[in-house]
Design a protein around this motif. Structure first.
Motif, mmCIF file in Angstrom:
data_model
loop_
_atom_site.group_PDB
_atom_site.id
_atom_site.type_symbol
_atom_site.label_atom_id
_atom_site.label_comp_id
_atom_site.label_asym_id
_atom_site.label_seq_id
_atom_site.Cartn_x
_atom_site.Cartn_y
_atom_site.Cartn_z
ATOM 1 N N HIS A 149 8.986 2.288 -1.815
ATOM 2 C CA HIS A 149 9.694 3.566 -1.864
ATOM 3 C C HIS A 149 9.555 4.205 -0.491
ATOM 4 O O HIS A 149 8.558 3.992 0.206
ATOM 5 C CB HIS A 149 9.079 4.460 -2.947
ATOM 6 N N PHE A 150 10.547 5.004 -0.110
ATOM 7 C CA PHE A 150 10.473 5.591 1.231
ATOM 8 C C PHE A 150 9.294 6.562 1.381
ATOM 9 O O PHE A 150 8.871 6.867 2.493
ATOM 10 C CB PHE A 150 11.790 6.294 1.582
ATOM 11 N N LEU A 151 8.737 7.020 0.251
ATOM 12 C CA LEU A 151 7.570 7.901 0.299
ATOM 13 C C LEU A 151 6.256 7.156 0.056
ATOM 14 O O LEU A 151 5.231 7.782 -0.229
ATOM 15 C CB LEU A 151 7.717 9.038 -0.717
ATOM 16 N N ASP A 152 6.299 5.844 0.182
ATOM 17 C CA ASP A 152 5.059 5.062 0.133
ATOM 18 C C ASP A 152 4.330 5.248 1.464
ATOM 19 O O ASP A 152 4.547 4.514 2.439
ATOM 20 C CB ASP A 152 5.369 3.580 -0.109
ATOM 21 N N LEU A 153 3.468 6.276 1.490
ATOM 22 C CA LEU A 153 2.754 6.633 2.720
ATOM 23 C C LEU A 153 1.256 6.762 2.413
ATOM 24 O O LEU A 153 0.694 7.861 2.419
ATOM 25 C CB LEU A 153 3.289 7.958 3.283
ATOM 26 N N PRO A 154 0.593 5.643 2.125
ATOM 27 C CA PRO A 154 -0.836 5.689 1.779
ATOM 28 C C PRO A 154 -1.689 6.103 2.969
ATOM 29 O O PRO A 154 -1.215 6.228 4.099
ATOM 30 C CB PRO A 154 -1.130 4.249 1.343
ATOM 31 N N LYS A 155 -2.981 6.256 2.715
ATOM 32 C CA LYS A 155 -3.883 6.711 3.768
ATOM 33 C C LYS A 155 -4.003 5.706 4.905
ATOM 34 O O LYS A 155 -4.099 6.080 6.071
ATOM 35 C CB LYS A 155 -5.267 7.001 3.174
ATOM 36 N N LYS A 156 -4.024 4.422 4.560
ATOM 37 C CA LYS A 156 -4.099 3.398 5.609
ATOM 38 C C LYS A 156 -2.772 3.371 6.370
ATOM 39 O O LYS A 156 -1.725 3.086 5.802
ATOM 40 C CB LYS A 156 -4.401 2.031 4.998
ATOM 41 N N TYR B 174 -1.323 1.467 8.617
ATOM 42 C CA TYR B 174 -0.522 0.251 8.734
ATOM 43 C C TYR B 174 0.129 -0.163 7.414
ATOM 44 O O TYR B 174 0.960 -1.069 7.381
ATOM 45 C CB TYR B 174 -1.362 -0.898 9.299
ATOM 46 N N GLU B 175 -0.256 0.497 6.303
ATOM 47 C CA GLU B 175 0.340 0.177 5.001
ATOM 48 C C GLU B 175 1.498 1.105 4.646
ATOM 49 O O GLU B 175 2.120 0.946 3.599
ATOM 50 C CB GLU B 175 -0.726 0.253 3.905
ATOM 51 N N ARG B 176 1.805 2.041 5.503
ATOM 52 C CA ARG B 176 2.906 2.966 5.240
ATOM 53 C C ARG B 176 4.249 2.266 5.449
ATOM 54 O O ARG B 176 4.405 1.450 6.372
ATOM 55 C CB ARG B 176 2.772 4.205 6.119
ATOM 56 N N ALA B 177 5.215 2.584 4.589
ATOM 57 C CA ALA B 177 6.493 1.858 4.559
ATOM 58 C C ALA B 177 7.183 1.775 5.915
ATOM 59 O O ALA B 177 7.607 0.687 6.330
ATOM 60 C CB ALA B 177 7.416 2.488 3.516
ATOM 61 N N PRO B 178 7.341 2.867 6.646
ATOM 62 C CA PRO B 178 8.022 2.751 7.941
ATOM 63 C C PRO B 178 7.261 1.901 8.952
ATOM 64 O O PRO B 178 7.870 1.208 9.771
ATOM 65 C CB PRO B 178 8.146 4.214 8.413
ATOM 66 N N GLN B 179 5.925 1.930 8.892
ATOM 67 C CA GLN B 179 5.135 1.103 9.800
ATOM 68 C C GLN B 179 5.326 -0.384 9.484
ATOM 69 O O GLN B 179 5.465 -1.222 10.386
ATOM 70 C CB GLN B 179 3.654 1.477 9.700
ATOM 71 N N ALA C 110 4.026 18.042 0.014
ATOM 72 C CA ALA C 110 2.845 17.276 -0.409
ATOM 73 C C ALA C 110 3.116 15.782 -0.411
ATOM 74 O O ALA C 110 2.195 14.972 -0.220
ATOM 75 C CB ALA C 110 2.396 17.734 -1.794
ATOM 76 N N SER C 111 4.376 15.386 -0.616
ATOM 77 C CA SER C 111 4.699 13.963 -0.673
ATOM 78 C C SER C 111 4.672 13.304 0.699
ATOM 79 O O SER C 111 4.691 12.082 0.806
ATOM 80 C CB SER C 111 6.074 13.759 -1.319
ATOM 81 N N MET C 112 4.639 14.131 1.758
ATOM 82 C CA MET C 112 4.575 13.595 3.121
ATOM 83 C C MET C 112 3.302 14.081 3.805
ATOM 84 O O MET C 112 3.289 14.389 4.996
ATOM 85 C CB MET C 112 5.817 13.988 3.926
ATOM 86 N N GLU C 113 2.235 14.137 3.028
ATOM 87 C CA GLU C 113 0.942 14.558 3.569
ATOM 88 C C GLU C 113 0.484 13.610 4.667
ATOM 89 O O GLU C 113 -0.099 14.013 5.660
ATOM 90 C CB GLU C 113 -0.086 14.618 2.443
ATOM 91 N N ASN C 114 0.778 12.313 4.467
ATOM 92 C CA ASN C 114 0.453 11.316 5.490
ATOM 93 C C ASN C 114 1.701 11.064 6.332
ATOM 94 O O ASN C 114 2.791 10.833 5.804
ATOM 95 C CB ASN C 114 -0.027 10.025 4.838
ATOM 96 N N GLU C 115 1.538 11.097 7.633
ATOM 97 C CA GLU C 115 2.672 10.997 8.549
ATOM 98 C C GLU C 115 3.307 9.598 8.503
ATOM 99 O O GLU C 115 2.590 8.590 8.517
ATOM 100 C CB GLU C 115 2.234 11.307 9.982
ATOM 101 N N PRO C 116 4.651 9.518 8.491
ATOM 102 C CA PRO C 116 5.313 8.212 8.487
ATOM 103 C C PRO C 116 5.241 7.509 9.846
ATOM 104 O O PRO C 116 5.357 6.292 9.936
ATOM 105 C CB PRO C 116 6.764 8.560 8.123
ATOM 106 N N PHE C 117 5.065 8.285 10.907
ATOM 107 C CA PHE C 117 4.966 7.712 12.251
ATOM 108 C C PHE C 117 4.264 8.716 13.149
ATOM 109 O O PHE C 117 4.060 9.887 12.779
ATOM 110 C CB PHE C 117 6.350 7.370 12.814
ATOM 111 N N THR C 118 3.913 8.269 14.339
ATOM 112 C CA THR C 118 3.233 9.140 15.297
ATOM 113 C C THR C 118 4.162 9.416 16.477
ATOM 114 O O THR C 118 4.590 8.474 17.161
ATOM 115 C CB THR C 118 1.941 8.480 15.824
#
Length: 476
Positions: free
Chosen positions: A106-113, A115-120, A163-171
């Motif tokens: 899902h495009f909001l799959d942005l876990p804490k790790k 490198y495991e985030r979808a856009p990464q 809240a669904s984008m608490e973890n950044e998709p990119f830097t």
């Protein structure tokens, strides 16, 4: 067969286009049953329509809600140069959707790790695609930039809960870039990029006999230009194509500029020349707030000779041109806003940004009984050019194909060669070519000045090899 990006995915997600898209108001209400809802749609007043609006569809045929909400948010934004830009972004996001569907993410799959985030993970996937296939790193990075733009804007437009984008998709990455302005002064500017983009040293390798100037261009030789002129005299080309080729050869204008010239700008240039009989040339501005389009909307000053302006004015007032302007498909009819060049059906060869904007205003005089807009991308011009070349080749079998864009490089090399014959130093030639072709990168201009020397050096090496392999006429 060269692989395409679509071959990377099993997902059937796709982009379709709506020819007549209106922004409107949707009002929901409960029906008789609490579980039923009714809605009423109404178009916004005094707002026109958008032609060729892209829509992203999922594999199941349903619209991708968040992707299309993002596209809607981009309409009418100053940063959106035209509908082609929106279509490009839609296509880039479609690739991302295909990846998400294939991998069950899902495009909001942005876990804490991180490198495991979808856009990464998508960035890693696309980097592997570059390594495995002959894809352009520049094209891949454009896709990744669109993905970053998507995430930035859905947050800014509050299309998703914070809240669904608490973890950044990119830097984001801030960089200092050195640029050279039109007079050769170097200055530094701050640019923001991101870590999704792929670092690659792979650059397009220019082919021998070609220049990289917004594409791989082949300057036509003086003999080829003579043959083209002979083709004009034999009526191998329509008068529209002949004049468009002459404009490109004399001014260095790109296809989009030549095809979107307005009658008004030609008339004003003619009046300026009439008021100053001693003038041999006149400037017509394109881009920015002017009528004719340019690459990226950049201001471009085109220099027209008096003879060419006179011939364009003769054409504008001829019966053939007037008949084309009177066709039903001619949006601007007999006004100075109309295109100089129209097809026999009254359509433009390439739709100008001014027409797209003018169709947004339903109260404009042009929109009364105006036919549905079908944006044109220059295909009619390419078809006419192909027929012209085919007719020439019947008389001259050795004549090579060329693209309309090649005429720009031809004009540049004509300037270089003409000024060198007159003894101009390379520094003056450099300035002249850069201004005439509106180059933002001095390295592009340098290619023109070095072109003949590099070609001559290659030919001398080939002759040297020939004398070694076939000494004393042994090649016979």
């Amino acid at each position: 067969m060269k692989a395409t990006l679509n071959k990377l995915f099993s997902s059937k997600a796709r982009v379709i286009h709506l020819s007549h898209f209106h922004k409107g108001r949707l009002v929901w209400s409960k029906g008789e049953d609490d579980r039923e809802y009714e809605y009423l749609f109404s178009c916004l007043e005094d707002v026109g329509y958008f032609p060729k609006m892209p829509v992203i569809l999922q594999s199941d045929g349903l619209p991708w809600d968040i992707g299309n909400a993002y596209l809607l948010g981009q309409l009418e934004k100053p940063s959106l140069s035209n509908m082609k830009t929106l279509t490009a972004r839609a296509t880039h996001l479609k690739y991302y959707l295909q990846y998400l569907e294939d991998t069950g993410q899902h495009f909001l799959d942005l876990p804490k790790k991180y490198y495991e985030r979808a856009p990464q993970k998508f960035s890693v996937f696309m980097k592997q695609a570059i390594n495995d296939h002959e894809f352009s790193a520049e094209h891949i990075n454009n896709i990744l930039s669109s993905v970053a733009h998507f995430y930035t804007n859905i947050r800014y437009e509050s299309l998703v809960a914070e809240a669904s984008m608490e973890n950044e998709p990119f830097t984001p990455i801030r960089k200092t870039v050195l640029t050279t302005n039109r007079v050769g002064l170097v200055r530094s500017i701050q640019a923001v990029t991101n870590d999704l983009r792929i670092k690659s040293s792979r650059r397009p390798i220019p082919q021998l006999g070609k220049l990289r100037d917004g594409g791989s261009l082949r300057p036509l030789t003086p003999e080829e230009q003579r043959i083209i002129g002979e083709g004009f005299r034999k009526n191998f080309a329509s008068i529209e194509l002949e004049l468009m080729i002459r404009v490109a050869l004399e001014t260095g204008a790109r296809q989009q500029t030549v095809c979107t010239l307005s009658i008004g700008c030609i008339k004003r240039a003619f009046e300026e020349l009439e008021a100053s009989p001693s003038m041999d040339n006149v400037v017509i501005n394109a881009g920015q707030r002017y009528k004719a389009d340019t690459k990226g909307g950049q201001l471009n000053r085109l220099i027209f000779r008096r003879k060419l302006i006179n011939d364009l004015m003769t054409y504008v007032y001829c019966e053939r041109a007037e008949k084309r302007r009177s066709r039903e498909n001619s949006f601007y009819f007999e006004t100075d806003e109309n295109y100089v060049f129209l097809t026999r059906d009254g359509n433009p060869y390439l739709t100008a940004q001014r027409e797209v904007l003018d169709r947004q205003d339903p109260m404009a005089a042009w929109n009364i009984n105006a036919p549905l807009m079908v944006p044109k991308n220059g295909q009619s011009l390419r078809n006419e050019l192909g027929r012209f070349v085919a007719r020439i080749q019947k008389d001259e079998p050795g004549f090579n194909d060329f693209s309309f864009h090649d005429l720009r490089a031809t004009m540049g090399m004509n300037v270089v060669r003409a000024l060198r014959r007159k003894g101009y130093p390379d520094s003056k030639i450099f300035d002249h070519v850069r201004q005439r072709l509106n180059h933002s990168d001095i390295k592009t201009t340098e290619l023109y000045l070095n072109f003949d020397a590099e070609l001559s050096e290659f030919n001398n090496i080939q002759e040297e090899f020939g004398s070694i392999i076939y000494p004393e006429g042994g090649d016979e």
